[in-house]
Design an enzyme around this catalytic site. Structure first.
Site, PDB file in Angstrom:
ATOM      1  N   CYS A 136       0.838  -1.202   0.000  1.00  0.00           N
ATOM      2  CA  CYS A 136       0.000   0.000   0.000  1.00  0.00           C
ATOM      3  C   CYS A 136       0.870   1.248   0.000  1.00  0.00           C
ATOM      4  CB  CYS A 136      -0.919  -0.019   1.222  1.00  0.00           C
ATOM      5  SG  CYS A 136      -1.918   1.464   1.346  1.00  0.00           S
ATOM      6  N   CYS A 139      -0.392   4.114   2.218  1.00  0.00           N
ATOM      7  CA  CYS A 139      -0.243   3.875   3.664  1.00  0.00           C
ATOM      8  C   CYS A 139       1.213   4.038   4.088  1.00  0.00           C
ATOM      9  CB  CYS A 139      -0.665   2.457   4.053  1.00  0.00           C
ATOM     10  SG  CYS A 139      -2.142   1.848   3.277  1.00  0.00           S
ATOM     11  N   ASP A 140       2.144   3.506   3.296  1.00  0.00           N
ATOM     12  CA  ASP A 140       3.538   3.380   3.752  1.00  0.00           C
ATOM     13  C   ASP A 140       4.529   4.284   3.029  1.00  0.00           C
ATOM     14  OD1 ASP A 140       2.666   1.395   5.467  1.00  0.00           O
ATOM     15  OD2 ASP A 140       2.969  -0.198   3.992  1.00  0.00           O
TER      16      ASP A 140
END
Ligand code: NDP
Length: 307
Positions: A136, A139-140
């Site tokens: 992701c 997200c990261d």
């Protein structure tokens, strides 16, 4: 006895929830976590949902949930384990949905559990997940500011991820197993215009190496040559796989585990409908998921009238 249980709260499930309330159906959405929106929440920017160009994925997913809440939809948080077809005293069919937390009964089911990311399946992937391997980018990505990362895959998600990461990282290498991307042309044009993106064609990532975190990936070209390529992170975007385990044995599925249904969203089990990415279909997009949610509820309404 409910009229309808909707399993899943991505765009398909939430659309079904809104349509079910509007149709006056006594319905319940079962979601596995108290986070609605599905995969759209992980998307940085959604540029093809009519009327909302450039919308942030998290904001769009949140709006979908707010809409369902505003319509009065009921939600339960549970992980569905099995769905059993049953008959009442009058011989009318209903379904018992069993979860880890309890069970519910309904005349109709809308299956809307969608898909999850597919694994690459190479040595080191599992060991370094969360230590440089991610599925992701939104997200990261922030963990890799000004660092060098690689993305593997050639679909919409891989290209969107590469574009997003190019804003944060010093260099992004996209590795694709063919000589042509599968992603939408508009995404490809944006990708090709970026100066800090390099594309490695006709090659696979065959191993992830490092000590405590990712240090190298092994890139193997289709001609068989391998090289160790230093990166700080590897983003894997090699497609999706359906979340259909709890429907196994209940409805017909294809060889990949997608639930077989046409545009009417009706499955092989009477009263069970499938909406969104989980359905066998040509185009998996937010707009087609939202559309399925509406169609499934309409068809379920017709079915309820026949009981
Ligand atoms: P896709 O299935 O579209 O693409 C997967 C990519 O990964 C393909 O390029 C494929 O290569 C490659 N791949 C698959 N397996 C391997 C492997 N083992 N090793 C290396 N490469 C591999 O998946 P996505 O996750 O990108 O997208 C999923 C769905 O969601 C699609 O239908 C997409 O259109 C949709 N989507 C829609 C968006 C939107 O509406 N804005 C945004 C994001 C996704 P090959 O091309 O050779 O098969």
């Amino acid at each position: 006895m409910l009229d309808m249980i909707i399993i899943g709260s991505g765009p398909a499930g939430l659309s079904a929830a809104v349509y079910a309330k509007r149709a006056g159906l006594d319905s319940l959405v079962i979601e596995k976590e108290y986070v609605s929106g599905g995969q759209v929440l992980l998307t940085y920017e959604v540029d093809n949902y009519l009327g909302l160009p450039g919308m942030n994925g998290f904001d769009l997913g949140t709006k979908f949930r707010e809409h369902a809440d505003g319509a009065g939809a009921s939600f339960a948080t549970d992980r569905v384990v099995s769905i059993e077809p049953c008959e009442d005293a009058e011989g009318k069919r209903f379904y018992r949905v069993k979860g880890a937390e309890g069970s519910h009964e309904a005349r109709t089911i809308v299956a809307a559990t969608g898909t999850v990311h597919r694994l690459l399946g190479v040595p080191g992937e599992d060991r370094f997940t969360g230590k440089g391997v991610s599925y992701c980018a939104t997200c990261d990505g922030a963990f890799f500011k000004k660092k060098e990362v690689a993305v593997v895959g050639g679909g919409d998600v891989a290209v969107e991820d590469a574009i997003y990461l190019a804003r944060l990282c010093s260099k992004v290498t996209l590795i694709h197993r063919r000589d042509r991307l599968r992603a939408a042309k508009s995404l490809q044009d944006r990708l090709f215009a970026l100066e800090n993106v390099e594309i490695v064609w006709n090659a696979n990532v065959t191993e992830v190496q490092g000590d405590k975190k990712v240090e190298n990936i092994i890139i193997t070209s289709n001609s068989g040559a391998s090289l160790a390529y230093p990166v700080d992170g590897l983003f894997i975007a090699v497609g999706i796989t359906p979340v259909s385990e709890c429907f196994r044995g209940l409805v017909e599925m294809d060889e990949s585990g997608y639930i077989v249904a046409g545009e009417d969203c009706a499955t092989s089990a009477p009263g069970v409908f499938v909406a969104g990415d989980l359905r066998t279909k040509k185009l998996r997009q937010i707009v087609t998921a939202v559309s399925d949610g509406a169609v499934a509820v309409s068809m379920a309404g017709n079915y309820l009238e026949t009981l």
